[in-house]
Design a protein around this motif. Structure first.
Motif, PDB file in Angstrom:
ATOM      1  N   HIS A 121       0.849  -1.182   0.000  1.00 49.01           N
ATOM      2  CA  HIS A 121       0.000   0.000   0.000  1.00 49.01           C
ATOM      3  C   HIS A 121       0.888   1.236   0.000  1.00 49.01           C
ATOM      4  O   HIS A 121       2.067   1.182   0.349  1.00 49.01           O
ATOM      5  N   LEU A 122       0.314   2.359  -0.396  1.00 43.97           N
ATOM      6  CA  LEU A 122       1.043   3.619  -0.364  1.00 43.97           C
ATOM      7  C   LEU A 122       1.085   4.161   1.061  1.00 43.97           C
ATOM      8  O   LEU A 122       0.182   3.909   1.865  1.00 43.97           O
ATOM      9  N   GLY A 123       2.143   4.923   1.343  1.00 48.10           N
ATOM     10  CA  GLY A 123       2.364   5.401   2.707  1.00 48.10           C
ATOM     11  C   GLY A 123       1.230   6.225   3.256  1.00 48.10           C
ATOM     12  O   GLY A 123       0.791   6.029   4.386  1.00 48.10           O
ATOM     13  N   GLY A 124       0.728   7.154   2.447  1.00 49.18           N
ATOM     14  CA  GLY A 124      -0.396   7.964   2.901  1.00 49.18           C
ATOM     15  C   GLY A 124       0.014   9.053   3.877  1.00 49.18           C
ATOM     16  O   GLY A 124       1.190   9.233   4.209  1.00 49.18           O
ATOM     17  N   PRO A 125      -0.966   9.793   4.378  1.00 48.79           N
ATOM     18  CA  PRO A 125      -0.688  10.907   5.309  1.00 48.79           C
ATOM     19  C   PRO A 125       0.030  10.411   6.565  1.00 48.79           C
ATOM     20  O   PRO A 125      -0.278   9.356   7.107  1.00 48.79           O
ATOM     21  N   GLY A 126       0.987  11.200   7.000  1.00 45.89           N
ATOM     22  CA  GLY A 126       1.701  10.863   8.224  1.00 45.89           C
ATOM     23  C   GLY A 126       2.918   9.987   8.014  1.00 45.89           C
ATOM     24  O   GLY A 126       3.729   9.831   8.927  1.00 45.89           O
ATOM     25  N   SER A 127       3.066   9.408   6.835  1.00 43.21           N
ATOM     26  CA  SER A 127       4.226   8.561   6.575  1.00 43.21           C
ATOM     27  C   SER A 127       5.404   9.427   6.129  1.00 43.21           C
ATOM     28  O   SER A 127       5.250  10.612   5.828  1.00 43.21           O
ATOM     29  N   THR A 128       6.575   8.826   6.082  1.00 41.76           N
ATOM     30  CA  THR A 128       7.772   9.559   5.678  1.00 41.76           C
ATOM     31  C   THR A 128       7.615  10.133   4.281  1.00 41.76           C
ATOM     32  O   THR A 128       8.017  11.262   3.996  1.00 41.76           O
ATOM     33  N   ASN A 129       7.019   9.330   3.372  1.00 36.77           N
ATOM     34  CA  ASN A 129       6.764   9.783   2.008  1.00 36.77           C
ATOM     35  C   ASN A 129       5.439   9.177   1.559  1.00 36.77           C
ATOM     36  O   ASN A 129       5.335   7.960   1.422  1.00 36.77           O
ATOM     37  N   PRO A 130       4.404   9.989   1.341  1.00 35.99           N
ATOM     38  CA  PRO A 130       3.085   9.438   1.009  1.00 35.99           C
ATOM     39  C   PRO A 130       3.039   8.719  -0.330  1.00 35.99           C
ATOM     40  O   PRO A 130       2.085   7.989  -0.596  1.00 35.99           O
ATOM     41  N   HIS A 131       4.055   8.923  -1.187  1.00 31.66           N
ATOM     42  CA  HIS A 131       4.075   8.285  -2.502  1.00 31.66           C
ATOM     43  C   HIS A 131       4.881   6.987  -2.508  1.00 31.66           C
ATOM     44  O   HIS A 131       4.966   6.330  -3.546  1.00 31.66           O
ATOM     45  N   HIS A 132       5.479   6.632  -1.385  1.00 30.17           N
ATOM     46  CA  HIS A 132       6.267   5.408  -1.307  1.00 30.17           C
ATOM     47  C   HIS A 132       5.389   4.210  -0.957  1.00 30.17           C
ATOM     48  O   HIS A 132       4.349   4.334  -0.313  1.00 30.17           O
ATOM     49  N   VAL A 133       5.846   3.032  -1.392  1.00 25.55           N
ATOM     50  CA  VAL A 133       5.121   1.782  -1.162  1.00 25.55           C
ATOM     51  C   VAL A 133       5.633   1.127   0.115  1.00 25.55           C
ATOM     52  O   VAL A 133       6.851   1.091   0.363  1.00 25.55           O
ATOM     53  N   LEU A 134       4.708   0.599   0.915  1.00 24.23           N
ATOM     54  CA  LEU A 134       5.050  -0.120   2.139  1.00 24.23           C
ATOM     55  C   LEU A 134       4.557  -1.560   2.031  1.00 24.23           C
ATOM     56  O   LEU A 134       3.556  -1.849   1.367  1.00 24.23           O
ATOM     57  N   LEU A 135       5.265  -2.456   2.695  1.00 21.45           N
ATOM     58  CA  LEU A 135       4.902  -3.875   2.757  1.00 21.45           C
ATOM     59  C   LEU A 135       4.322  -4.189   4.126  1.00 21.45           C
ATOM     60  O   LEU A 135       4.900  -3.814   5.147  1.00 21.45           O
TER      61      LEU A 135
END
Length: 535
Positions: free
Chosen positions: A75-89
């Motif tokens: 999923h994408l990082g979204g608000p509050g993440s280090t980079n909202p356009h980055h993918v997380l596992l």
């Protein structure tokens, strides 16, 4: 379509762990790397199909329990993440690997044996019904790292495997196939050859600490100039999709794919002649079989495309002939960062692009083989220059090269805007890739195979799955024992240019056979998908 295996460990704590992915994962295409493994089966009645799918379901459950990342979601990082356009596992013991049995074809009219006799034409698997969307949207639903589908036909079945590119590249797909095959054989009381591989369990990492090195120009604009294979997409539709600016008169819609079976002996004879040419003096050819084939393919496809192109010569003169070939910088043979411990157990993308630019289309076309054998090695000097040039550009992928690109990926404000400066609509732009070893280590067992060790089997073929033909390119297909002394090369070209290539005596001189695009499954349906680039 019927969904299968339920989540594992329903009664256990379902703690979800989120893992950051590397910058090299972030820049990978955000779609599924989609392949099909073709298996024959003497038993395809409904009870046998159920037995096969249940057997695979059990194997997938074991694999998901042992390698939770394969059952993970993205999923994408979204608000509050280090980079909202980055993918997380995200991983959890409750996750499973989705398995679906798909009814697409009338089994009474579809014969596996007929496909095998035709060589499993590429066009059979250019069908939007076989494509699974891997789109990641802000705030959208999570996407499985891996998905599996079964398609049964009379006399066999297709095992479709989807691995999301944001999680891994071809080497990761190869590892997935190897481990899935092993799970299908587990507990079957079979003699398995000792492959002398490391079997200990390791803690795999999905992010890496890769020093970005030193160098001038740390701003994004300066870094982009240092990485000419990349550019900016007009919209955030990437990353790593080709940049296709509007060009008057350019069309690339009537495409087809064919498989050219290359004779290794004939190809090696060309290599040996190259060793006697001026650019390649020495007892052994200084270019590999791969580089020789890449040079020949680029030269001959360019000549075919130019002969059928309606673009003006003045337009083409503004674009230098360019070849992209993918380059795995983390391959054990490269060892660019021998002391970097974060790479030791890294599982993820590690593909860079080697970009060869040639002075002119005339010098590129002069590298083509003549229709009759060359009279002297000196007549192959243009081809030798081209092959050694491609080889030399590949050697430029060094530790500083990788560090500079890592800095670029870190500096770009929206990584979805990063595109490839590869406009293969132009007749002298091309890409060349290899899946030669993908799946070569994987051996499967399914209950419909027979008795004892005879149940262990490699697929009859591995093919790429697409919704429509991608841009003109070439891909070496996986070697699963298809033929002694052969290389199966999948080429995508404009239909008219393909006809010219098949009539090219120099090119066909290194070929044994051409597997066409006709399908025994009937008319395939092209459609939009996001699989323009496979790495």
């Amino acid at each position: 379509m019927s969904a299968s295996n339920p989540p594992l460990n329903r009664g256990t704590t379902t703690t979800t762990t989120t893992h950051p992915l590397s910058l090299w994962d972030q820049v990978a295409p955000r779609n599924y790397m989609s392949i099909v493994l073709c298996f024959s089966s003497a038993q395809t009645h409904p009870s046998a199909q159920l037995s096969v799918s249940n057997h695979l379901r059990t194997a997938l459950s074991r694999l998901a329990s042992r390698r939770r990342e394969f059952a993970g979601t993205l999923h994408l990082g979204g608000p509050g993440s280090t980079n909202p356009h980055h993918v997380l596992l995200s991983t959890s013991p409750a996750h499973h690997i989705p398995l679906h049995v798909v009814d697409l074809y009338d089994e009474s009219d579809t014969r596996y044996e007929g496909l095998r006799e035709e060589g499993f034409p590429a066009r059979v698997f250019v069908d939007r019904r076989l494509v699974v969307s891997g789109e990641l949207r802000p705030g959208g639903k999570r996407v499985p790292v891996v998905q599996i589908r079964f398609v049964f036909v009379r006399g066999g079945f297709f095992l479709l495997v989807y691995l999301h590119h944001a999680f891994g590249d071809g080497s990761c797909m190869d590892a997935l196939l190897k481990e899935l095959g092993d799970e299908t054989r587990l507990g079957a009381d079979l003699v398995v050859e000792d492959e002398q591989e490391e079997t200990e369990e390791v803690d795999r990492t999905f992010d890496i600490d890769l020093p970005t090195g030193e160098g001038g120009g740390n701003g994004f604009d300066q870094l982009l100039k240092q990485c000419p294979e990349y550019g900016l997409l007009p919209e955030p539709t990437g990353p790593t999709q080709p940049i296709l600016p509007p060009i008057e008169g350019i069309e690339c819609h009537d495409l087809e794919e064919k498989i050219f079976i290359i004779d290794k002996n004939r190809l090696d004879a060309v290599r040996q002649q190259l060793s006697n040419s001026t650019p390649c003096q020495g007892p052994q050819p200084t270019v590999s079989r791969y580089m020789t084939l890449a040079a020949l393919t680029w030269a001959h496809t360019t000549r075919a495309r130019l002969s059928t192109s309606c673009l003006s010569p003045s337009l083409l003169a503004h674009h230098q002939p360019t070849l992209f070939n993918s380059h795995d910088w983390l391959s054990p043979t490269k060892n660019l960062f021998p002391t970097n411990h974060s790479l030791r157990h890294y599982f993820g993308n590690s593909i860079s692009w080697a970009v060869t630019r040639f002075p002119s289309t005339a010098s590129l076309i002069s590298s083509c083989l003549p229709s009759s054998p060359p009279s002297s090695s000196s007549s192959l000097n243009p081809l030798a220059n081209l092959a050694t040039g491609i080889s030399n550009f590949n050697t430029t992928i060094s530790a500083p090269h990788i560090q500079t690109r890592t800095r670029l990926f870190s500096a770009i404000p929206d990584i979805r805007r990063l595109g490839l400066a590869l406009d293969a609509r132009l007749p002298h732009y091309f890409s060349f890739n290899t899946w030669l070893h993908l799946g070569s280590r994987a051996t499967f067992l399914f209950p419909s195979y027979g008795e004892g060790d005879d149940r262990q089997k490699k697929p009859d073929a591995i093919r790429r799955v697409q919704g429509n033909c991608g841009l003109p390119s070439a891909l070496i297909l996986p070697d699963v024992g298809t033929g002694e002394g052969e290389i199966w090369l999948l080429i995508t070209l404009e239909r008219e240019a393909m006809g010219v290539l098949e009539g090219d005596g120099g090119w066909m001189g290194i070929c044994r056979e051409v597997i066409g695009s006709a399908s025994v499954l009937g008319e395939t349906v092209g459609g939009d998908d996001d699989a323009a680039i496979f790495i």
